[in-house]
Enzyme design. Structure first.
Site, PDB file in Angstrom:
ATOM      1  N   HIS A 138       0.850  -1.187   0.000  1.00  0.00           N
ATOM      2  CA  HIS A 138       0.000   0.000   0.000  1.00  0.00           C
ATOM      3  C   HIS A 138       0.886   1.237   0.000  1.00  0.00           C
ATOM      4  O   HIS A 138       2.121   1.141   0.036  1.00  0.00           O
ATOM      5  CB  HIS A 138      -0.947  -0.001   1.203  1.00  0.00           C
ATOM      6  CG  HIS A 138      -2.136  -0.885   1.017  1.00  0.00           C
ATOM      7  ND1 HIS A 138      -3.134  -0.609   0.110  1.00  0.00           N
ATOM      8  CD2 HIS A 138      -2.477  -2.063   1.606  1.00  0.00           C
ATOM      9  CE1 HIS A 138      -4.045  -1.565   0.155  1.00  0.00           C
ATOM     10  NE2 HIS A 138      -3.667  -2.462   1.043  1.00  0.00           N
ATOM     11  N   ASP A 168       0.307   6.442  -4.332  1.00  0.00           N
ATOM     12  CA  ASP A 168      -0.858   6.020  -5.111  1.00  0.00           C
ATOM     13  C   ASP A 168      -1.213   7.029  -6.197  1.00  0.00           C
ATOM     14  O   ASP A 168      -1.425   6.661  -7.358  1.00  0.00           O
ATOM     15  CB  ASP A 168      -2.072   5.846  -4.190  1.00  0.00           C
ATOM     16  CG  ASP A 168      -2.031   4.560  -3.390  1.00  0.00           C
ATOM     17  OD1 ASP A 168      -1.061   3.800  -3.524  1.00  0.00           O
ATOM     18  OD2 ASP A 168      -2.966   4.315  -2.610  1.00  0.00           O
TER      19      ASP A 168
END
Length: 394
Positions: A138, A168
């Protein structure tokens, strides 16, 4: 007229990186179809907070203006449907682990046989090659491996969890959009398609623009709170008497002079101009002490809009929404919902002189457009019903 009218994208991504990228495309006028699974629902769809109608705010935002097609990709008929779509929707973005799309028969090599002009972008945490290619991760993992988090902290303290997802979005989403648009330009010139491999870790690593380059070229490894822009100088955040904060970025001499005068400490300017570590430490200590003498509102009055000293208050998100600059830029918009209501969302930040962004609707219900999409591709209602009975979609 929309700036990207004519671009048609099949989006196999979930969560944040891919959907943010395709939202940008949709805002600029591209047609985007989300290919989703009803067996494994995108977690963004069920992520709080929700609006008054129970719609996930993040889903409503990230998937605005896109249509939703549900398919069981393990079913042979689904593969044939995708191949039919690829003849027209000739840009694909997918976010599965390496090898998944190949096992499904939907990888670049398979689909470019259907459409040689296909542009195909794989967006993953670590990329399609290397020992970490199949490793889950992540945003905080990617930033950590990329060497960002160690020097982006206070000395002697743990790294801070970011409020936004840098790897991200700045890493995955934006680099995917850039790569795809570059491939579109290349295709217009040559007629050739392209495969694009985007690693969020690669992209985050490349964002070490100032101090990463310094280490590679000069061997100077960035340390926590020791560099010019990470707290090693007065470029920092300062607490007020009532516990609020101001950002001070007055690096250039004219701004530094304005800062010293506004603080009532003109005599500090000479120390502030010194490059000696001891002088910088003293300068920062003096600034810290002065900020603690007034509350937030008092400092707002000092550093008003006419004082160009590169000093701004640290706003809450609610305060940012009401800030006159963001209001003037039209950064909050009302996006239609299917029931006639609307949802307030953040606008696209890209301004074009001859085109306006398109906000057709908030994120739709899962599979809401399946029948319409298939009918639009020339499939009969009878065939669609048969596929539904076979479990190709629900």
């Amino acid at each position: 007229m929309s700036i990207l009218k004519g671009l048609k994208i099949l989006d196999f991504s979930t969560l944040l990186p891919g959907p943010y990228a395709t939202m940008m495309f949709a805002d600029m006028g591209a047609e985007v179809i989300r290919v989703e699974s009803q067996a494994r629902v995108d977690l963004i769809r069920v992520m709080p907070p929700f609006d008054k109608e129970g719609l996930s705010a993040a889903h409503g935002y990230l998937n605005r203006s896109k249509r939703s097609l549900t398919l069981n990709l393990k079913h042979e008929a689904s593969v044939e449907i995708i191949k039919t779509l690829v003849a027209e929707y000739d840009i694909v973005i997918e976010q599965f682990r390496p090898g998944v799309m190949e096992r499904l028969g939907l990888d670049y090599e398979s689909l470019k046989k259907v459409n040689p002009k296909l542009i195909y972008c794989s967006l993953t945490g670590y990329g399609q090659t290397g020992p970490y290619r199949n490793r889950p991760g992540h945003d905080n993992n990617y930033l950590s491996v990329a060497g960002v988090m160690d020097y982006s902290r206070r000395k002697g303290e743990a790294p801070t969890t970011m409020g936004i997802q840098i790897a991200d979005i700045a890493g995955g989403s934006l680099h995917s959009v850039i790569g795809i648009l570059a491939a579109v330009v290349h295709r217009e010139k040559t007629g050739e398609g392209q495969y694009i491999d985007i690693s969020m870790t690669d992209a985050a690593f490349s964002l070490n623009a100032v101090y990463g380059s310094g280490y590679l070229a000069g061997g100077i490894e960035p340390q926590p709170e020791e560099m010019q822009l990470n707290g090693g100088t007065f470029y920092d955040f300062y607490e007020t008497k009532d516990g609020r904060y101001f950002s001070v970025g007055s690096i250039e001499p004219p701004f530094k002079k304005i800062l010293c005068e506004a603080l009532g400490k003109s005599e500090l300017f000479g120390i502030g101009m010194s490059e000696k570590a001891a002088d910088q430490e003293m300068f920062k200590k003096e600034i810290k002490a002065v900020f603690l003498t007034k509350n937030y509102e008092e400092w707002l009055a000092v550093f008003d809009g006419d004082l160009e000293g590169c000093v701004e208050p640290v706003l809450t998100f609610a305060e940012a929404c009401d800030h006159p600059q963001l209001q003037a830029r039209g950064m909050i918009v009302d996006v239609p919902k299917v029931n006639g209501a609307s949802q307030k969302q953040m606008a696209t930040p890209i301004k074009f002189s001859s085109a306006k962004p398109i906000y057709q609707h908030v994120g739709t219900a899962i599979g809401e457009n399946t029948t319409d999409i298939l009918v639009g591709q020339g499939f009969s209602i009878h065939q669609i019903r048969e596929w539904k009975e076979q479990g190709v979609f629900k």
